[in-house]
Write an enzyme that holds these catalytic residues in place. Structure first.
Site, mmCIF file in Angstrom:
data_model
loop_
_atom_site.group_PDB
_atom_site.id
_atom_site.type_symbol
_atom_site.label_atom_id
_atom_site.label_comp_id
_atom_site.label_asym_id
_atom_site.label_seq_id
_atom_site.Cartn_x
_atom_site.Cartn_y
_atom_site.Cartn_z
ATOM 1 N N HIS A 116 -6.684 8.278 -2.143
ATOM 2 C CA HIS A 116 -7.234 9.632 -2.233
ATOM 3 C C HIS A 116 -7.519 10.113 -0.817
ATOM 4 O O HIS A 116 -7.949 9.324 0.023
ATOM 5 C CB HIS A 116 -8.547 9.636 -3.028
ATOM 6 C CG HIS A 116 -9.339 10.908 -2.830
ATOM 7 N ND1 HIS A 116 -9.108 12.035 -3.586
ATOM 8 C CD2 HIS A 116 -10.305 11.238 -1.923
ATOM 9 C CE1 HIS A 116 -9.921 12.999 -3.152
ATOM 10 N NE2 HIS A 116 -10.651 12.546 -2.148
ATOM 11 N N GLU A 127 -17.737 14.556 0.379
ATOM 12 C CA GLU A 127 -17.280 13.253 -0.122
ATOM 13 C C GLU A 127 -17.782 12.114 0.756
ATOM 14 O O GLU A 127 -18.225 11.078 0.243
ATOM 15 C CB GLU A 127 -15.749 13.248 -0.213
ATOM 16 C CG GLU A 127 -15.222 14.216 -1.287
ATOM 17 C CD GLU A 127 -13.713 14.358 -1.330
ATOM 18 O OE1 GLU A 127 -13.216 15.110 -2.178
ATOM 19 O OE2 GLU A 127 -13.013 13.720 -0.506
HETATM 20 P P1 CMP Z 1 -6.908 12.273 -6.306
HETATM 21 O O1 CMP Z 1 -6.435 12.874 -5.030
HETATM 22 O O2 CMP Z 1 -7.752 11.058 -6.214
HETATM 23 O O3 CMP Z 1 -7.708 13.378 -7.120
HETATM 24 C C1 CMP Z 1 -7.584 13.598 -8.511
HETATM 25 C C2 CMP Z 1 -6.760 12.541 -9.158
HETATM 26 O O4 CMP Z 1 -6.424 12.766 -10.499
HETATM 27 C C3 CMP Z 1 -5.446 12.454 -8.440
HETATM 28 O O5 CMP Z 1 -5.630 11.874 -7.195
HETATM 29 C C4 CMP Z 1 -4.594 11.681 -9.432
HETATM 30 O O6 CMP Z 1 -4.586 10.300 -9.184
HETATM 31 C C5 CMP Z 1 -5.288 11.957 -10.747
HETATM 32 N N1 CMP Z 1 -4.377 12.667 -11.610
HETATM 33 C C6 CMP Z 1 -3.819 13.852 -11.399
HETATM 34 N N2 CMP Z 1 -3.025 14.178 -12.437
HETATM 35 C C7 CMP Z 1 -3.085 13.139 -13.320
HETATM 36 C C8 CMP Z 1 -2.491 12.863 -14.573
HETATM 37 N N3 CMP Z 1 -1.651 13.734 -15.138
HETATM 38 N N4 CMP Z 1 -2.806 11.709 -15.170
HETATM 39 C C9 CMP Z 1 -3.661 10.825 -14.598
HETATM 40 N N5 CMP Z 1 -4.259 11.042 -13.405
HETATM 41 C C10 CMP Z 1 -3.966 12.182 -12.769
#
Ligand code: CMP
Length: 139
Positions: A116, A127
């Site tokens: 992330h 954050e």
């Molecule tokens: P991150 O940048 O940690 O922030 C939000 C997270 O949601 C993103 O990374 C993905 O890992 C997760 N995410 C986004 N879309 C999906 C999805 N369709 N299914 C599962 N996880 C998701």
């Protein structure tokens, strides 16, 4: 400008012993790891951190995943650190990630996508403050 961004090495990466490999990409891009710790995220921490996604269909799955195994939380510092880290992470979905990016190399799926990174300087500050106190960050 010299910026700080917040990074998480996610459970799919720590589980596969990829902490050092991810850090090598980060440092190779000229970002400095100015704070780092390995933690098991609590449900409360994950729900707060991903609060903006609370209404999304994948929210439950996301919280389950992020609390399933250890993560490594980090503060990265460098010129334009927020945009630079997003560039080397690659697209959220590894299927769309550019060659050489962390997610292209290591991510398993859109959920298990290894890292992330904050999407703005403002969110980075929020954050970072959720996981680090000032004296834990040594620039
Ligand atoms: P991150 O940048 O940690 O922030 C939000 C997270 O949601 C993103 O990374 C993905 O890992 C997760 N995410 C986004 N879309 C999906 C999805 N369709 N299914 C599962 N996880 C998701």
């Amino acid at each position: 400008a010299l910026e700080r961004t917040f990074s998480i090495i996610k459970p799919d990466a720590t589980r596969r012993n990829l902490t050092g490999a991810v850090n090598a990409v980060i440092e190779g891009a000229g970002l400095r790891i100015v704070a780092q710790k390995r933690i098991k995220m609590t449900r409360d921490q994950a729900e707060t951190f991903y609060g903006v996604h609370r209404e999304r269909p994948f929210f439950g799955e996301l919280v389950e995943f992020m609390t399933s195994e250890p993560v490594v939380v980090q503060v990265l510092e460098g010129e334009g650190a927020v945009a630079k880290y997003r560039e080397i992470m690659g697209a959220t979905n590894p299927a769309n990630a550019a060659e050489g990016t962390i997610r292209k190399q290591f991510a398993l799926s859109v959920g298990e996508n290894s890292v992330h990174g904050s999407d703005s300087v403002e969110n980075a500050a929020i954050e970072v403050a959720q996981f680090f106190s000032g004296n834990e960050i040594v620039g």
